[in-house]
Design a protein around this motif. Structure first.
Motif, short mmCIF file in Angstrom:
data_model
loop_
_atom_site.label_atom_id
_atom_site.label_comp_id
_atom_site.label_asym_id
_atom_site.label_seq_id
_atom_site.Cartn_x
_atom_site.Cartn_y
_atom_site.Cartn_z
N SER A 49 97.37 18.41 75.60
CA SER A 49 97.04 16.99 75.47
C SER A 49 98.25 16.18 74.98
CB SER A 49 95.88 16.81 74.50
OG SER A 49 96.28 17.11 73.18
N ARG A 50 98.29 14.93 75.39
CA ARG A 50 99.36 14.03 74.97
C ARG A 50 99.39 13.90 73.46
NH1 ARG A 50 101.83 9.63 77.91
NH2 ARG A 50 103.02 8.32 76.49
N GLU A 51 98.20 13.84 72.84
CA GLU A 51 98.13 13.71 71.39
C GLU A 51 98.79 14.88 70.67
OE1 GLU A 51 95.70 13.09 73.41
OE2 GLU A 51 94.85 11.10 72.95
N SER A 52 98.63 16.07 71.23
CA SER A 52 99.23 17.26 70.60
C SER A 52 100.75 17.15 70.57
CB SER A 52 98.82 18.53 71.35
OG SER A 52 97.43 18.74 71.24
N ILE A 53 101.32 16.59 71.63
CA ILE A 53 102.77 16.42 71.68
C ILE A 53 103.20 15.30 70.76
CG2 ILE A 53 104.71 15.83 73.17
CD1 ILE A 53 103.22 17.19 75.47
#
Length: 295
Positions: free
Chosen positions: A86-90
């Motif tokens: 997920s984008r949030e994880s990055i």
């Protein structure tokens, strides 16, 4: 982490390193009895399988041995294994948590041919090889010294758990692993990729093109009889006594006993024990034992 091209390239490099390190750390157990063949087409023809040649005393002109062709081919198949981050994880710098997942992709890739090879081996009682017979069968057609067709068996019979005796000493092998495209780690991590733009998900995956097929049935012998000294000795003798067309001695040398985990104890006893029931074990170290979890 700030989402930009430089950082995403660095992330891909790190993930690929995790994949490659895990991939390189696996040594498949099927290699002793498998011939790996590079492929350049979608389908490869193996019409030469089963051809036999023999030396003769050179008197007069050479005798050209016309080799019969068989209609046997292996078609490459595409395979993939894909995960998303997920984008949030990055953005939250949690991307490092996915390194083990990328490593698992590497292990899965290295082990994937095992699923093909052992599915083929276990399916040899119903899968056909180059001569049109089941790979493990009682009536492979072979020409005797007089040129008449006779049946040769590489299946002992029985109805229990299958075990296999293999000759691994030849250039040719009982099984062929054909690779058109090796396992390749790729990504969809551009801001304009649909998965990123629409679902905030960066995708990483592996793809390959390959397949497995049967090699020479003469180098493999299967049994579903109870694994004991009697059945092992009979299988060993049957392999060594096997002849090719026109009664040519093949010089088969059984070298590997392959069993599933349920037959581990019996296989190790028959091959490794100094004595069995108080009697000297004549089969001690006769072959190597491969206990594989893929069967």
């Amino acid at each position: 982490m700030i989402i930009n091209r430089a950082n995403l390239n660095m992330l891909f490099t790190g993930y690929k390193a995790s994949f490659q390190n895990a991939f390189s750390g696996i040594t498949p157990d099927f290699m002793p009895f498998t011939l790996e063949v590079p492929s350049v087409n979608s389908v490869e023809q193996y019409g030469w399988l089963g051809n036999s040649t023999a030396f003769r005393e050179w008197i007069g002109d050479r005798v050209i041995q016309n080799l019969a062709l068989h209609d046997y081919s292996i078609k490459n198949k595409p395979f993939e294994n894909t995960v998303g981050v997920s984008r949030e994880s990055i953005e939250d710098d949690s991307y490092g948590l996915f390194n083990p997942l990328m490593g698992q992709l590497g292990q899965d890739s290295a082990n994937h041919p095992s699923t093909l090879i052992y599915e083929l081996l276990a399916g040899g009682f119903a899968g056909k090889c180059y001569d049109g017979q089941f790979f493990f069968d009682t009536d492979h057609p072979v020409a005797n010294k007089a040129g008449a067709e006779v049946s040769v068996s590489n299946f002992q019979g029985g109805s229990g758990t299958a075990w296999y005796l293999l000759d691994t000493s030849r250039v040719m092998k009982p099984v062929i692993l054909q690779k058109r495209k090796n396992y390749n780690f790729v990504s969809m991590d551009k801001e304009t990729d649909e998965n990123v733009f629409m679902r905030k998900e960066f995708i990483y995956g592996v793809d390959a093109r390959l397949n497995a097929g049967y090699g020479l049935w003469q180098l493999a012998y299967a049994s579903k009889e109870a694994l004991d000294a009697t059945s092992f000795n009979a299988a060993y003798a049957a392999m060594q006594n096997m002849t090719g067309d026109r009664g040519k001695k093949l010089g088969i040398k059984p070298a590997l006993l392959v069993v599933p985990p349920t037959l581990r104890a019996k296989a190790l006893e028959i091959i490794n024990a100094e004595q069995i029931n108080g009697t000297t074990n004549i089969n001690r170290n006769a072959v190597d034992v491969l206990v594989t979890p893929w069967l």
